[in-house]
Design a protein around this motif. Structure first.
Motif, PDB file in Angstrom:
ATOM      1  N   UNK A 207       0.539  -1.367  -0.344  1.00 46.97           N
ATOM      2  CA  UNK A 207       0.440   0.024  -0.078  1.00 46.97           C
ATOM      3  C   UNK A 207       0.572   1.376   0.081  1.00 46.97           C
ATOM      4  N   UNK A 208       0.682   1.657  -0.655  1.00 45.83           N
ATOM      5  CA  UNK A 208       1.027   3.324  -1.307  1.00 45.83           C
ATOM      6  C   UNK A 208       0.008   4.656  -0.743  1.00 45.83           C
ATOM      7  N   UNK A 209       0.432   5.323   0.157  1.00 52.13           N
ATOM      8  CA  UNK A 209      -0.267   6.214   0.721  1.00 52.13           C
ATOM      9  C   UNK A 209      -0.127   7.921   0.863  1.00 52.13           C
ATOM     10  N   UNK A 210      -1.324   8.495   0.128  1.00 52.76           N
ATOM     11  CA  UNK A 210      -0.872  10.113   0.369  1.00 52.76           C
ATOM     12  C   UNK A 210      -1.855  10.926   0.256  1.00 52.76           C
ATOM     13  N   UNK A 211      -1.254  11.541   0.893  1.00 49.51           N
ATOM     14  CA  UNK A 211      -2.831  12.828   1.174  1.00 49.51           C
ATOM     15  C   UNK A 211      -2.706  13.623   0.758  1.00 49.51           C
ATOM     16  N   UNK A 212      -3.564  14.401   0.246  1.00 54.97           N
ATOM     17  CA  UNK A 212      -3.796  15.123  -0.609  1.00 54.97           C
ATOM     18  C   UNK A 212      -3.853  16.522  -0.257  1.00 54.97           C
ATOM     19  N   UNK A 213      -3.072  17.611   0.084  1.00 59.82           N
ATOM     20  CA  UNK A 213      -3.616  19.202   0.086  1.00 59.82           C
ATOM     21  C   UNK A 213      -3.947  20.116  -0.401  1.00 59.82           C
ATOM     22  N   UNK A 214      -4.705  19.471  -1.351  1.00 58.64           N
ATOM     23  CA  UNK A 214      -5.718  20.526  -2.479  1.00 58.64           C
ATOM     24  C   UNK A 214      -4.575  21.161  -3.419  1.00 58.64           C
ATOM     25  N   UNK A 215      -3.967  21.692  -3.162  1.00 57.70           N
ATOM     26  CA  UNK A 215      -2.983  21.990  -4.288  1.00 57.70           C
ATOM     27  C   UNK A 215      -2.466  21.774  -5.404  1.00 57.70           C
ATOM     28  N   UNK A 216      -3.024  21.417  -6.686  1.00 61.08           N
ATOM     29  CA  UNK A 216      -2.560  21.235  -7.558  1.00 61.08           C
ATOM     30  C   UNK A 216      -2.018  21.914  -8.858  1.00 61.08           C
ATOM     31  N   UNK A 217      -0.897  21.342  -9.891  1.00 58.32           N
ATOM     32  CA  UNK A 217      -0.155  21.776 -10.893  1.00 58.32           C
ATOM     33  C   UNK A 217      -0.644  21.040 -12.462  1.00 58.32           C
ATOM     34  N   UNK A 218      -0.806  22.216 -13.432  1.00 59.01           N
ATOM     35  CA  UNK A 218      -0.857  21.315 -14.657  1.00 59.01           C
ATOM     36  C   UNK A 218       0.536  21.454 -15.200  1.00 59.01           C
ATOM     37  N   UNK A 219       0.848  21.057 -16.170  1.00 56.80           N
ATOM     38  CA  UNK A 219       1.944  21.732 -17.792  1.00 56.80           C
ATOM     39  C   UNK A 219       1.418  20.468 -18.264  1.00 56.80           C
ATOM     40  N   UNK A 220       1.018  21.296 -19.445  1.00 54.48           N
ATOM     41  CA  UNK A 220       0.655  20.570 -20.871  1.00 54.48           C
ATOM     42  C   UNK A 220       2.071  20.530 -21.275  1.00 54.48           C
ATOM     43  N   UNK A 221       1.778  19.582 -22.502  1.00 50.82           N
ATOM     44  CA  UNK A 221       2.867  18.291 -22.625  1.00 50.82           C
ATOM     45  C   UNK A 221       4.538  19.686 -23.009  1.00 50.82           C
ATOM     46  N   UNK A 222       4.483  20.501 -24.039  1.00 45.79           N
ATOM     47  CA  UNK A 222       5.109  21.223 -24.828  1.00 45.79           C
ATOM     48  C   UNK A 222       5.829  21.853 -23.750  1.00 45.79           C
ATOM     49  N   UNK A 223       5.275  22.681 -23.001  1.00 43.02           N
ATOM     50  CA  UNK A 223       5.004  23.140 -21.171  1.00 43.02           C
ATOM     51  C   UNK A 223       5.126  24.583 -21.112  1.00 43.02           C
ATOM     52  N   UNK A 224       3.452  25.101 -22.580  1.00 39.97           N
ATOM     53  CA  UNK A 224       3.520  26.172 -23.031  1.00 39.97           C
ATOM     54  C   UNK A 224       2.350  26.533 -21.340  1.00 39.97           C
ATOM     55  N   UNK A 225       1.671  26.094 -21.101  1.00 43.67           N
ATOM     56  CA  UNK A 225       0.511  25.809 -20.349  1.00 43.67           C
ATOM     57  C   UNK A 225       1.237  25.437 -19.135  1.00 43.67           C
ATOM     58  N   UNK A 226       1.309  25.957 -17.816  1.00 41.19           N
ATOM     59  CA  UNK A 226       0.886  25.623 -16.411  1.00 41.19           C
ATOM     60  C   UNK A 226       0.008  26.529 -15.441  1.00 41.19           C
ATOM     61  N   UNK A 227      -0.485  25.671 -14.436  1.00 40.52           N
ATOM     62  CA  UNK A 227      -1.804  26.364 -14.053  1.00 40.52           C
ATOM     63  C   UNK A 227      -1.725  26.314 -12.457  1.00 40.52           C
ATOM     64  N   UNK A 228      -2.020  26.594 -11.944  1.00 42.48           N
ATOM     65  CA  UNK A 228      -1.899  26.473 -10.311  1.00 42.48           C
ATOM     66  C   UNK A 228      -3.215  26.505 -10.646  1.00 42.48           C
ATOM     67  N   UNK A 229      -3.511  25.360  -9.821  1.00 35.21           N
ATOM     68  CA  UNK A 229      -4.826  25.031  -9.362  1.00 35.21           C
ATOM     69  C   UNK A 229      -5.458  24.733  -8.183  1.00 35.21           C
ATOM     70  N   UNK A 230      -6.643  25.159  -7.443  1.00 29.87           N
ATOM     71  CA  UNK A 230      -7.041  24.934  -6.052  1.00 29.87           C
ATOM     72  C   UNK A 230      -6.714  25.245  -5.272  1.00 29.87           C
ATOM     73  N   UNK A 231      -6.017  26.610  -5.551  1.00 32.82           N
ATOM     74  CA  UNK A 231      -6.162  27.342  -4.561  1.00 32.82           C
ATOM     75  C   UNK A 231      -6.823  27.645  -3.332  1.00 32.82           C
ATOM     76  N   UNK A 232      -8.252  27.829  -3.869  1.00 28.61           N
ATOM     77  CA  UNK A 232      -9.580  28.307  -3.377  1.00 28.61           C
ATOM     78  C   UNK A 232      -9.363  26.948  -2.503  1.00 28.61           C
ATOM     79  N   UNK A 233      -9.740  25.838  -3.012  1.00 30.45           N
ATOM     80  CA  UNK A 233      -9.737  24.496  -1.978  1.00 30.45           C
ATOM     81  C   UNK A 233      -8.598  24.347  -0.396  1.00 30.45           C
ATOM     82  N   UNK A 234      -7.802  24.991  -1.126  1.00 30.87           N
ATOM     83  CA  UNK A 234      -6.716  24.925   0.310  1.00 30.87           C
ATOM     84  C   UNK A 234      -6.810  25.917   0.798  1.00 30.87           C
ATOM     85  N   UNK A 235      -6.542  27.208   0.216  1.00 30.99           N
ATOM     86  CA  UNK A 235      -7.302  27.980   1.294  1.00 30.99           C
ATOM     87  C   UNK A 235      -8.762  28.149   2.443  1.00 30.99           C
TER      88      UNK A 235
END
Length: 166
Positions: free
Chosen positions: A102-130
């Motif tokens: 079993x591999x256990x990880x605790x999600x802390x709400x913040x996420x990041x997406x980076x597109x394959x070509x690296x042109x799109x980098x998005x910080x996600x769910x900062x409102x959920x984290x707050x």
């Protein structure tokens, strides 16, 4: 046994915990565990299609996921069923723990997406984290989480997400 089949010892159950409850659990093939970094591969474990607007996760997608016992994040390389790279989805988490299968990880709400070509980098769910209240309950963890998101964004902008170091 063929090179594509996995021995039972090569399988782990990934358990993602959020707010003290199991959010999702799924089987994955263990690719690497050197005591610090754990890498697994698994098909998209969600039900049906999940369309974020900037990427779609769907049946047939394959995730190669990297977790660390000493870092506050995971990096997941996402490929379509035909092998085309979609990008990297990163979760800010407490450091991973592995006990047996079993591999256990605790999600802390913040996420990041980076597109394959690296042109799109998005910080996600900062409102959920707050709204999560982590900053009040555990200021040290909240600070580590924000630092992890900043680090991930830096790695994404440097084009370094595709080469996770141990």
């Amino acid at each position: 046994m063929s090179a594509n089949s996995a021995e039972p010892a090569d399988l782990v159950e990934v358990v993602l915990v959020k707010g003290g409850r199991t959010k999702i659990r799924y089987p994955a093939r263990l690719l690497h565990d050197d005591g610090v970094r754990i890498s697994v591969r698994a098909p998209w474990a969600g039900e049906g299609v999940r369309d974020f607007g900037f990427v779609r996760f769907e049946p047939g997608d394959v995730f190669t996921e990297h977790y660390w016992r000493d870092r506050w994040y995971s990096v997941k390389e996402v490929r379509a069923g035909d092998g085309a790279l979609k990008g990297w989805y990163c979760d800010v988490t407490r450091p991973a723990t592995r006990t047996g299968g079993e591999l256990v990880v605790e999600d802390l709400d913040l996420d990041l997406w980076c597109s394959a070509d690296g042109t799109v980098v998005r910080r996600l769910d900062e409102d959920e984290f707050a709204e999560s209240g982590l900053a009040e309950r555990d200021p040290g963890a909240a600070s580590a989480a924000v630092a992890a998101l900043d680090e991930l964004e830096g790695l994404a902008r440097e084009g370094a997400l595709g080469t996770p170091a141990s």
